[in-house]
Design a protein around this motif. Sequence first.
Motif, PDB file in Angstrom:
ATOM      1  N   ARG A 162      46.805  47.067  43.735  1.00  0.00           N
ATOM      2  CA  ARG A 162      47.038  46.452  42.426  1.00  0.00           C
ATOM      3  C   ARG A 162      45.915  46.867  41.477  1.00  0.00           C
ATOM      4  O   ARG A 162      44.759  46.989  41.875  1.00  0.00           O
ATOM      5  N   TRP A 163      46.257  47.016  40.205  1.00  0.00           N
ATOM      6  CA  TRP A 163      45.229  47.361  39.228  1.00  0.00           C
ATOM      7  C   TRP A 163      44.256  46.196  39.032  1.00  0.00           C
ATOM      8  O   TRP A 163      43.102  46.402  38.676  1.00  0.00           O
ATOM      9  N   ASN A 164      44.723  44.978  39.243  1.00  0.00           N
ATOM     10  CA  ASN A 164      43.834  43.819  39.345  1.00  0.00           C
ATOM     11  C   ASN A 164      44.145  43.165  40.688  1.00  0.00           C
ATOM     12  O   ASN A 164      45.162  42.488  40.840  1.00  0.00           O
ATOM     13  N   ARG A 165      43.284  43.408  41.641  1.00  0.00           N
ATOM     14  CA  ARG A 165      43.544  43.010  43.028  1.00  0.00           C
ATOM     15  C   ARG A 165      42.877  41.660  43.327  1.00  0.00           C
ATOM     16  O   ARG A 165      41.720  41.450  42.973  1.00  0.00           O
ATOM     17  N   PRO A 166      43.595  40.745  43.995  1.00  0.00           N
ATOM     18  CA  PRO A 166      42.943  39.527  44.460  1.00  0.00           C
ATOM     19  C   PRO A 166      42.098  39.840  45.689  1.00  0.00           C
ATOM     20  O   PRO A 166      42.473  40.670  46.518  1.00  0.00           O
ATOM     21  N   VAL A 167      40.960  39.189  45.816  1.00  0.00           N
ATOM     22  CA  VAL A 167      40.082  39.408  46.970  1.00  0.00           C
ATOM     23  C   VAL A 167      39.702  38.056  47.560  1.00  0.00           C
ATOM     24  O   VAL A 167      39.233  37.169  46.837  1.00  0.00           O
ATOM     25  N   TYR A 168      39.930  37.919  48.847  1.00  0.00           N
ATOM     26  CA  TYR A 168      39.429  36.768  49.618  1.00  0.00           C
ATOM     27  C   TYR A 168      38.253  37.260  50.441  1.00  0.00           C
ATOM     28  O   TYR A 168      38.335  38.300  51.100  1.00  0.00           O
ATOM     29  N   ALA A 169      37.150  36.533  50.407  1.00  0.00           N
ATOM     30  CA  ALA A 169      35.979  36.936  51.191  1.00  0.00           C
ATOM     31  C   ALA A 169      35.179  35.702  51.585  1.00  0.00           C
ATOM     32  O   ALA A 169      35.322  34.631  50.984  1.00  0.00           O
ATOM     33  N   VAL A 170      34.360  35.863  52.597  1.00  0.00           N
ATOM     34  CA  VAL A 170      33.462  34.802  53.052  1.00  0.00           C
ATOM     35  C   VAL A 170      32.042  35.316  52.908  1.00  0.00           C
ATOM     36  O   VAL A 170      31.696  36.376  53.429  1.00  0.00           O
ATOM     37  N   ALA A 171      31.224  34.576  52.164  1.00  0.00           N
ATOM     38  CA  ALA A 171      29.824  34.958  51.956  1.00  0.00           C
ATOM     39  C   ALA A 171      28.959  33.716  52.083  1.00  0.00           C
ATOM     40  O   ALA A 171      29.279  32.672  51.507  1.00  0.00           O
ATOM     41  N   GLY A 172      27.889  33.820  52.852  1.00  0.00           N
ATOM     42  CA  GLY A 172      27.006  32.682  53.040  1.00  0.00           C
ATOM     43  C   GLY A 172      27.696  31.492  53.676  1.00  0.00           C
ATOM     44  O   GLY A 172      27.342  30.335  53.415  1.00  0.00           O
ATOM     45  N   GLY A 173      28.719  31.775  54.492  1.00  0.00           N
ATOM     46  CA  GLY A 173      29.441  30.714  55.169  1.00  0.00           C
ATOM     47  C   GLY A 173      30.475  30.000  54.326  1.00  0.00           C
ATOM     48  O   GLY A 173      31.099  29.032  54.786  1.00  0.00           O
ATOM     49  N   ALA A 174      30.697  30.464  53.099  1.00  0.00           N
ATOM     50  CA  ALA A 174      31.662  29.814  52.207  1.00  0.00           C
ATOM     51  C   ALA A 174      32.710  30.825  51.746  1.00  0.00           C
ATOM     52  O   ALA A 174      32.362  31.961  51.401  1.00  0.00           O
ATOM     53  N   PRO A 175      33.984  30.431  51.726  1.00  0.00           N
ATOM     54  CA  PRO A 175      35.013  31.341  51.231  1.00  0.00           C
ATOM     55  C   PRO A 175      35.045  31.325  49.709  1.00  0.00           C
ATOM     56  O   PRO A 175      34.738  30.312  49.074  1.00  0.00           O
ATOM     57  N   HIS A 176      35.411  32.464  49.127  1.00  0.00           N
ATOM     58  CA  HIS A 176      35.563  32.523  47.677  1.00  0.00           C
ATOM     59  C   HIS A 176      36.656  33.520  47.323  1.00  0.00           C
ATOM     60  O   HIS A 176      37.114  34.305  48.169  1.00  0.00           O
ATOM     61  N   LEU A 177      37.062  33.486  46.070  1.00  0.00           N
ATOM     62  CA  LEU A 177      38.077  34.390  45.546  1.00  0.00           C
ATOM     63  C   LEU A 177      37.479  35.216  44.418  1.00  0.00           C
ATOM     64  O   LEU A 177      36.688  34.715  43.618  1.00  0.00           O
ATOM     65  N   ARG A 178      37.884  36.482  44.371  1.00  0.00           N
ATOM     66  CA  ARG A 178      37.451  37.359  43.285  1.00  0.00           C
ATOM     67  C   ARG A 178      38.649  38.116  42.736  1.00  0.00           C
ATOM     68  O   ARG A 178      39.636  38.351  43.440  1.00  0.00           O
ATOM     69  N   ILE A 179      38.530  38.520  41.483  1.00  0.00           N
ATOM     70  CA  ILE A 179      39.443  39.507  40.915  1.00  0.00           C
ATOM     71  C   ILE A 179      38.705  40.836  40.911  1.00  0.00           C
ATOM     72  O   ILE A 179      37.565  40.923  40.445  1.00  0.00           O
ATOM     73  N   GLU A 180      39.343  41.857  41.468  1.00  0.00           N
ATOM     74  CA  GLU A 180      38.785  43.205  41.464  1.00  0.00           C
ATOM     75  C   GLU A 180      39.542  44.013  40.423  1.00  0.00           C
ATOM     76  O   GLU A 180      40.699  44.377  40.615  1.00  0.00           O
ATOM     77  N   ASN A 181      38.886  44.285  39.315  1.00  0.00           N
ATOM     78  CA  ASN A 181      39.483  45.046  38.216  1.00  0.00           C
ATOM     79  C   ASN A 181      39.308  46.533  38.499  1.00  0.00           C
ATOM     80  O   ASN A 181      38.181  47.017  38.619  1.00  0.00           O
ATOM     81  N   ARG A 182      40.420  47.273  38.613  1.00  0.00           N
ATOM     82  CA  ARG A 182      40.386  48.627  39.162  1.00  0.00           C
ATOM     83  C   ARG A 182      40.855  49.701  38.178  1.00  0.00           C
ATOM     84  O   ARG A 182      41.112  50.832  38.580  1.00  0.00           O
ATOM     85  N   VAL A 183      40.992  49.378  36.913  1.00  0.00           N
ATOM     86  CA  VAL A 183      41.615  50.331  35.983  1.00  0.00           C
ATOM     87  C   VAL A 183      40.641  51.352  35.412  1.00  0.00           C
ATOM     88  O   VAL A 183      41.068  52.357  34.843  1.00  0.00           O
ATOM     89  N   LEU A 184      39.337  51.129  35.523  1.00  0.00           N
ATOM     90  CA  LEU A 184      38.370  51.956  34.801  1.00  0.00           C
ATOM     91  C   LEU A 184      37.961  53.200  35.581  1.00  0.00           C
ATOM     92  O   LEU A 184      37.726  53.144  36.789  1.00  0.00           O
ATOM     93  N   PRO A 185      37.799  54.329  34.887  1.00  0.00           N
ATOM     94  CA  PRO A 185      37.230  55.522  35.522  1.00  0.00           C
ATOM     95  C   PRO A 185      35.716  55.400  35.608  1.00  0.00           C
ATOM     96  O   PRO A 185      35.089  54.604  34.896  1.00  0.00           O
ATOM     97  N   ALA A 186      35.107  56.202  36.456  1.00  0.00           N
ATOM     98  CA  ALA A 186      33.658  56.292  36.477  1.00  0.00           C
ATOM     99  C   ALA A 186      33.175  57.034  35.231  1.00  0.00           C
ATOM    100  O   ALA A 186      33.906  57.822  34.639  1.00  0.00           O
ATOM    101  N   GLY A 187      31.921  56.768  34.843  1.00  0.00           N
ATOM    102  CA  GLY A 187      31.247  57.500  33.783  1.00  0.00           C
ATOM    103  C   GLY A 187      31.619  57.067  32.372  1.00  0.00           C
ATOM    104  O   GLY A 187      32.238  56.014  32.189  1.00  0.00           O
ATOM    105  N   PRO A 188      31.239  57.881  31.375  1.00  0.00           N
ATOM    106  CA  PRO A 188      30.454  59.110  31.513  1.00  0.00           C
ATOM    107  C   PRO A 188      28.974  58.880  31.867  1.00  0.00           C
ATOM    108  O   PRO A 188      28.419  59.595  32.683  1.00  0.00           O
ATOM    109  N   SER A 189      28.330  57.893  31.245  1.00  0.00           N
ATOM    110  CA  SER A 189      26.928  57.595  31.545  1.00  0.00           C
ATOM    111  C   SER A 189      26.837  56.190  32.127  1.00  0.00           C
ATOM    112  O   SER A 189      27.792  55.407  32.045  1.00  0.00           O
TER     113      SER A 189
END
Length: 467
Positions: A295-322
């Motif tokens: 997905r261009w905006n992907r849902p992410v489930y992860a566990v960090a520091g013993g606690a679960p959380h949700l993130r949006i991973e925004n994937r539409v941007l290219p790398a660069g230029p600077s």
Amino acid sequence: MRRCLDVFAQMLREARFEADRPLAGLEIELNIVDAAGEAAMCNAAVLAAIEQPDWATELGQFNIEINIEPQELGGDGPLRLEHDIRSRLNHAEERAQTENGHLVLIGILPTLREQEIHEGTLSANPRYRLLNEQIFAARGEDLHLSIEGVERLDTHADSITPEAACTSVQLHLQVSPEQFAAHWNAAQAIAGAQVAVAANSPYLFGKELHRETRITLFEQATDTRPAELKAQGVRPRVWFGERWITSVFDLFEENVLYYPALLPLCEDEDPRTELEQGRIPQLHELTLHNGTVYRWNRPVYAVAGGAPHLRIENRVLPAGPSVLDITANAAFYYGLMAVLPHAERPIWSQMSFAAAEDNLNSAARHGLDARLYWPGLGEVSAGELILRRLLPMAHEGLSKWGVDGPVADRLLGVIEGRCLSGRTGSTWQVERVQAHGGDDRHEALRAMTLDYIERMHGNEPVHTWDL
């Protein structure tokens, strides 16, 4: 996966997630070239030379990736982020040079040749090999790349390696389950504007195609559907979506309902047992599968520091230029995401989902020249939309994040400068290739790439680069 989905639903009902924290993180994918600007298939050696845990392989042997841990944006946070990225990249570049490599922040490497894209140039990671085998087993036929742009590309591939040509910046934003739908919908609504102002991928295999060719290339390079399934309306693996959502559960449920698993890997953990015994389940199978639905905006489930959380991973941007351009793109996104999800009358209640998808496709094809729809404005140029509506919102949002005024002004001034000049990474690349001229397109691309790398290291924004 279904058991994980059931447990995920229970966790949402029982509010077992970490609350909102204003943290922002990102991943940056890079290309490796030799001294002549040609693709260098040496990521294993370069990573060994860098020897830092925040660097990792990517799909192709000419790719690597850096992961920047989540951090606060308040105060001079974006400035510290910029300096952090630059110092890490400078160190990595110094180490890469010991292996005769150089790092490039760019959406698609202009000098990449079609003959360099094959199974033999996949990174030496068993997961990539398995993914390649599973995608082609599902397809039952070679990959067909067909892109109509300024010029036309029509070719076939016998591996997923063309996907490696796409190098992006992925922005992460942690949100609560209650706020997830509003944030995801807002991210979808602004995807077109993001791509228009950040376009940096005009060339593929020597052809000038779209201003952000990476979008359609990624869609085609990971498509598991043979022609008959496309005709039947089976959903693609790279997907904008088909509707606004009301819960993060909608997206994970769609993953399980619509997409067969590509990576048949299971862990010993029983998520229901983990939850019943008061531990936090990793939901391994659900998250692994989610990583194969692009997905261009992907849902992410992860566990960090013993606690679960949700993130949006925004994937539409290219790398660069600077690095400055990357930080400006991030500030634009995070600023908007501090305002749009909380509007009294949400933007997604005023425009159709299809309009948001059309905006993304138009922006990918035409960059800042795209005509985008926005409620209250109708169809306007991308530059006008950004200058009139989105930049003021982004300024407001960065203020809500607590970003220092001069820092926000500097970064959003980069976005404004691109809109006023009409120059993005893509337009600079095209103009520079034309300036080099000659009958040998590849030589012009190679010369432009070397010019690009020199300016990239200067860390000035691309709209100020000379021709």
